[in-house]
Design a protein around this motif. Structure first.
Motif, PDB file in Angstrom:
ATOM      1  N   SER A  21       0.850  -1.190   0.000  1.00  0.00           N
ATOM      2  CA  SER A  21       0.000   0.000   0.000  1.00  0.00           C
ATOM      3  C   SER A  21       0.884   1.238   0.000  1.00  0.00           C
ATOM      4  CB  SER A  21      -0.898   0.007   1.240  1.00  0.00           C
ATOM      5  OG  SER A  21      -1.596   1.246   1.354  1.00  0.00           O
ATOM      6  N   GLU A  22       0.445   2.276  -0.690  1.00  0.00           N
ATOM      7  CA  GLU A  22       1.201   3.523  -0.717  1.00  0.00           C
ATOM      8  C   GLU A  22       1.189   4.215   0.644  1.00  0.00           C
ATOM      9  OE1 GLU A  22       2.944   4.841  -3.322  1.00  0.00           O
ATOM     10  OE2 GLU A  22       2.456   3.088  -4.537  1.00  0.00           O
ATOM     11  N   ASP A  23       0.145   3.969   1.426  1.00  0.00           N
ATOM     12  CA  ASP A  23      -0.036   4.663   2.691  1.00  0.00           C
ATOM     13  C   ASP A  23      -0.038   3.677   3.849  1.00  0.00           C
ATOM     14  OD1 ASP A  23      -0.430   7.022   1.193  1.00  0.00           O
ATOM     15  OD2 ASP A  23      -2.578   6.603   1.027  1.00  0.00           O
ATOM     16  N   ALA A  24       0.553   4.055   4.953  1.00  0.00           N
ATOM     17  CA  ALA A  24       0.445   3.273   6.182  1.00  0.00           C
ATOM     18  C   ALA A  24      -0.879   3.617   6.847  1.00  0.00           C
ATOM     19  CB  ALA A  24       1.605   3.593   7.113  1.00  0.00           C
ATOM     20  N   GLY A  25      -1.576   2.591   7.308  1.00  0.00           N
ATOM     21  CA  GLY A  25      -2.829   2.831   8.009  1.00  0.00           C
ATOM     22  C   GLY A  25      -4.061   2.801   7.137  1.00  0.00           C
ATOM     23  N   GLN A  26      -3.877   2.828   5.827  1.00  0.00           N
ATOM     24  CA  GLN A  26      -5.008   2.668   4.915  1.00  0.00           C
ATOM     25  C   GLN A  26      -4.503   2.076   3.602  1.00  0.00           C
ATOM     26  OE1 GLN A  26      -6.929   6.331   3.760  1.00  0.00           O
ATOM     27  NE2 GLN A  26      -5.165   7.091   2.660  1.00  0.00           N
ATOM     28  N   LEU A  27      -5.384   1.341   2.927  1.00  0.00           N
ATOM     29  CA  LEU A  27      -4.993   0.701   1.677  1.00  0.00           C
ATOM     30  C   LEU A  27      -5.173   1.657   0.509  1.00  0.00           C
ATOM     31  CD1 LEU A  27      -4.142  -1.707  -0.046  1.00  0.00           C
ATOM     32  CD2 LEU A  27      -6.521  -2.501  -0.019  1.00  0.00           C
ATOM     33  N   PHE A  28      -4.092   1.883  -0.205  1.00  0.00           N
ATOM     34  CA  PHE A  28      -4.152   2.622  -1.464  1.00  0.00           C
ATOM     35  C   PHE A  28      -3.042   2.109  -2.362  1.00  0.00           C
ATOM     36  CE2 PHE A  28      -2.873   6.485  -4.016  1.00  0.00           C
ATOM     37  CZ  PHE A  28      -3.880   6.312  -4.953  1.00  0.00           C
ATOM     38  N   ARG A  29      -3.425   1.512  -3.465  1.00  0.00           N
ATOM     39  CA  ARG A  29      -2.454   0.979  -4.420  1.00  0.00           C
ATOM     40  C   ARG A  29      -2.853   1.457  -5.814  1.00  0.00           C
ATOM     41  NH1 ARG A  29      -2.236  -3.763  -2.612  1.00  0.00           N
ATOM     42  NH2 ARG A  29      -3.827  -4.765  -3.854  1.00  0.00           N
ATOM     43  N   CYS A  30      -1.999   2.264  -6.413  1.00  0.00           N
ATOM     44  CA  CYS A  30      -2.302   2.807  -7.736  1.00  0.00           C
ATOM     45  C   CYS A  30      -1.383   2.191  -8.785  1.00  0.00           C
ATOM     46  CB  CYS A  30      -2.193   4.329  -7.740  1.00  0.00           C
ATOM     47  SG  CYS A  30      -0.553   4.955  -7.327  1.00  0.00           S
ATOM     48  N   TRP A  31      -1.877   2.191  -9.989  1.00  0.00           N
ATOM     49  CA  TRP A  31      -1.149   1.650 -11.141  1.00  0.00           C
ATOM     50  C   TRP A  31       0.218   2.317 -11.274  1.00  0.00           C
ATOM     51  CZ3 TRP A  31      -1.591   3.968 -16.530  1.00  0.00           C
ATOM     52  CH2 TRP A  31      -0.980   3.147 -17.492  1.00  0.00           C
ATOM     53  N   LEU A  32       1.246   1.499 -11.403  1.00  0.00           N
ATOM     54  CA  LEU A  32       2.624   1.919 -11.649  1.00  0.00           C
ATOM     55  C   LEU A  32       3.262   2.658 -10.474  1.00  0.00           C
ATOM     56  CD1 LEU A  32       2.377   3.085 -15.395  1.00  0.00           C
ATOM     57  CD2 LEU A  32       2.765   0.794 -14.477  1.00  0.00           C
ATOM     58  N   GLY A  33       2.633   2.566  -9.309  1.00  0.00           N
ATOM     59  CA  GLY A  33       3.239   3.137  -8.114  1.00  0.00           C
ATOM     60  C   GLY A  33       4.207   2.153  -7.474  1.00  0.00           C
ATOM     61  N   THR A  34       4.869   2.608  -6.410  1.00  0.00           N
ATOM     62  CA  THR A  34       5.829   1.758  -5.701  1.00  0.00           C
ATOM     63  C   THR A  34       5.150   0.521  -5.124  1.00  0.00           C
ATOM     64  OG1 THR A  34       7.171   3.682  -5.141  1.00  0.00           O
ATOM     65  CG2 THR A  34       7.514   1.695  -3.836  1.00  0.00           C
ATOM     66  N   SER A  35       3.978   0.706  -4.513  1.00  0.00           N
ATOM     67  CA  SER A  35       3.261  -0.426  -3.929  1.00  0.00           C
ATOM     68  C   SER A  35       2.764  -1.390  -5.006  1.00  0.00           C
ATOM     69  CB  SER A  35       2.079   0.065  -3.089  1.00  0.00           C
ATOM     70  OG  SER A  35       1.138   0.759  -3.880  1.00  0.00           O
ATOM     71  N   TYR A  36       2.479  -0.858  -6.183  1.00  0.00           N
ATOM     72  CA  TYR A  36       2.060  -1.714  -7.300  1.00  0.00           C
ATOM     73  C   TYR A  36       3.211  -2.639  -7.703  1.00  0.00           C
ATOM     74  CZ  TYR A  36       0.211  -3.062 -11.880  1.00  0.00           C
ATOM     75  OH  TYR A  36      -0.233  -3.781 -12.961  1.00  0.00           O
ATOM     76  N   ARG A  37       4.422  -2.109  -7.756  1.00  0.00           N
ATOM     77  CA  ARG A  37       5.585  -2.923  -8.110  1.00  0.00           C
ATOM     78  C   ARG A  37       5.792  -4.052  -7.084  1.00  0.00           C
ATOM     79  NH1 ARG A  37       9.767  -1.575 -11.399  1.00  0.00           N
ATOM     80  NH2 ARG A  37       9.313   0.671 -11.272  1.00  0.00           N
ATOM     81  N   HIS A  38       5.687  -3.718  -5.810  1.00  0.00           N
ATOM     82  CA  HIS A  38       5.841  -4.736  -4.766  1.00  0.00           C
ATOM     83  C   HIS A  38       4.728  -5.796  -4.865  1.00  0.00           C
ATOM     84  CE1 HIS A  38       9.184  -3.091  -2.505  1.00  0.00           C
ATOM     85  NE2 HIS A  38       8.624  -1.894  -2.500  1.00  0.00           N
ATOM     86  N   THR A  39       3.528  -5.339  -5.151  1.00  0.00           N
ATOM     87  CA  THR A  39       2.406  -6.274  -5.243  1.00  0.00           C
ATOM     88  C   THR A  39       2.589  -7.247  -6.391  1.00  0.00           C
ATOM     89  OG1 THR A  39       0.881  -4.679  -4.250  1.00  0.00           O
ATOM     90  CG2 THR A  39      -0.097  -6.446  -5.568  1.00  0.00           C
ATOM     91  N   LEU A  40       2.998  -6.750  -7.549  1.00  0.00           N
ATOM     92  CA  LEU A  40       3.208  -7.647  -8.682  1.00  0.00           C
ATOM     93  C   LEU A  40       4.309  -8.652  -8.403  1.00  0.00           C
ATOM     94  CD1 LEU A  40       1.206  -5.849 -10.156  1.00  0.00           C
ATOM     95  CD2 LEU A  40       2.725  -5.873 -12.138  1.00  0.00           C
ATOM     96  N   ALA A  41       5.345  -8.231  -7.698  1.00  0.00           N
ATOM     97  CA  ALA A  41       6.419  -9.167  -7.357  1.00  0.00           C
ATOM     98  C   ALA A  41       5.897 -10.293  -6.466  1.00  0.00           C
ATOM     99  CB  ALA A  41       7.556  -8.421  -6.662  1.00  0.00           C
ATOM    100  N   GLN A  42       5.036  -9.948  -5.506  1.00  0.00           N
ATOM    101  CA  GLN A  42       4.497 -10.967  -4.611  1.00  0.00           C
ATOM    102  C   GLN A  42       3.501 -11.871  -5.333  1.00  0.00           C
ATOM    103  OE1 GLN A  42       5.102 -11.854  -1.121  1.00  0.00           O
ATOM    104  NE2 GLN A  42       4.111 -13.530  -2.210  1.00  0.00           N
TER     105      GLN A  42
END
Length: 411
Positions: A21-42
């Motif tokens: 997630s881009e934010d701590a404490g709430q879920l936010f994952r946007c296309w081509l963001g840092t959290s998106y890259r981590h999610t695709l790896a997992q």
């Protein structure tokens, strides 16, 4: 009960916290963001553990492929999205991807190969939570988008092309993500209902017959900014007061028609946004949906007429832009029938048939290949909210229904 339903649920919950997630404490994952890259790896790890070969396409969709016995056969695609709305829930979109992985995992564990290959796709952008253009990735796959969208930026001012380059994608190769209709047997999307109908009927699963028509507009209201203490009330051209009246008109008009038409204002921006200045400029979002294109279009025109009348009476200027306009999307009758049969087989009861008021990547696939959706009960009818949840036993039934569906699809 097998592990597949519970594992799908647990994996969705795993993807809620940083680095997913881009934010701590709430879920936010946007296309081509840092959290998106981590999610695709997992998610790639989970796909590979299930027996799939994995790749990313030219717009960052994650695609896992499980080969069939016939190398010339078109592919059955199971997919949904991996991005989220801001402060969203764990299961919207993500559960469909996890169920696709668990379907392949069950086949792989039993050394089963179907005659056709299966692809599980995690689409990068369905929500439009980074750029105001939803379903970029699924619409690119079906050829509805063939050039990088221009003239739009994210909250940091980055364009779509710049975001692609920053992620490591080549905007000039966007077309490489397009598929051919003849290469796809069908597209199916398991998804939480995001509404209360299945819970009200006390049913764990349902089959979608169609996805509602929708349009998103941006309403721009221009008045006159002026001093809050020296400008008489009768001489004001207050853009915010006018917008407030317009929003109430939107609510009234949305509630005045059939049960499946809705209208929502979810965003607003005010300028200069200062306590002692009369607002001179306002924009607000306008989301309108209905079960048919005709009802949606009539609702939209009635709302625009209401807004124009309010603007004229208040001495305001108003204009509209339309960043999204999607037709109602009927699911393939054959897919609906096969899903209904599979649901009845695992639950022992007839499957409820539902209209989806929410938009889905399946809309991009309609008209491109046979398309259908499996709905899973949403406790409380809650979605796009951190308390969004599912029942593990419902997800297990969904897993079994998907297995029954693909085996029947082969027969």
């Amino acid at each position: 009960m097998t592990v597949h339903g519970a594992r799908a649920v647990q994996r969705c919950r795993t993807l809620v916290e940083p680095p997913f997630s881009e934010d701590a404490g709430q879920l936010f994952r946007c296309w081509l963001g840092t959290s998106y890259r981590h999610t695709l790896a997992q998610v790639q790890i989970w796909m590979e553990e299930a027996g799939m070969a994995v790749r990313q396409d030219a717009v960052g969709n994650l695609i896992g492929r499980y080969e069939g016995t016939d190398p010339a056969s078109p592919v059955l695609v199971i997919g949904s999205h991996l991005d989220t709305v801001r402060n969203g829930g764990a299961f919207d979109g993500n559960l469909g991807v996890m169920l696709g992985i668990e379907l392949v995992s069950a086949l792989h564990e039993n050394d089963v190969r179907l005659s056709f290959p299966i692809e599980v796709i995690g689409f990068g952008d369905e929500e439009g939570s980074r750029f105001p253009i939803p379903m970029i990735c699924s619409r690119t796959m079906t050829g509805l988008i063939d050039v990088v969208p221009q003239g739009v930026t994210d909250a940091q001012g980055m364009t779509v092309a710049e975001a692609m380059v920053s992620y490591g994608l080549d905007p000039a190769r966007l077309k490489d993500a397009a598929r051919r209709p003849e290469d796809i047997l069908a597209f199916i999307e398991p998804h939480i209902e995001q509404g209360p109908c299945l819970e009200a009927a006390d049913k764990p699963l349902g089959v979608v017959t169609a996805i509602a028509a929708q349009t998103r507009q941006r309403v721009i209201v221009k008045g006159q900014a002026d001093h809050a203490g020296t400008t008489p009330m009768l001489l004001r051209r207050d853009a915010l007061a006018g917008a407030a009246e317009m929003i109430l008109a939107v609510e009234k008009r949305g509630a005045s028609g059939s049960g499946n038409q809705v209208a929502t204002v979810g965003q607003m921006d005010v300028a200069p946004n200062t306590s002692n200045v009369i607002p001179g400029d306002v924009w607000f979002s306008l989301d309108m949906r209905a079960g048919s294109n005709e009802i949606r279009d009539r609702l939209a025109e009635e709302i625009r007429s209401d807004i124009r009348r309010i603007a004229e009476r208040r001495g305001l200027e108003v204009s509209f832009t339309t960043p999204q306009h999607l037709a109602a999307s009927a699911c393939s009758p054959e897919i609906v029938s096969r899903f209904a049969h599979a649901i009845e087989k695992v639950t022992g009861e007839p499957a409820p048939q539902l209209l989806s008021g929410a938009g889905h990547d399946s809309m991009a696939m309609a008209g491109f290949c046979p398309m259908g959706m499996l709905f899973i009960r949403s406790p409380g009818g809650l979605s796009h909210h951190p308390d969004e949840t599912v029942l593990v036993e419902d997800v297990e039934l969904a897993h079994r229904a998907l297995l029954a569906f693909v085996k029947e699809f082969q027969s």
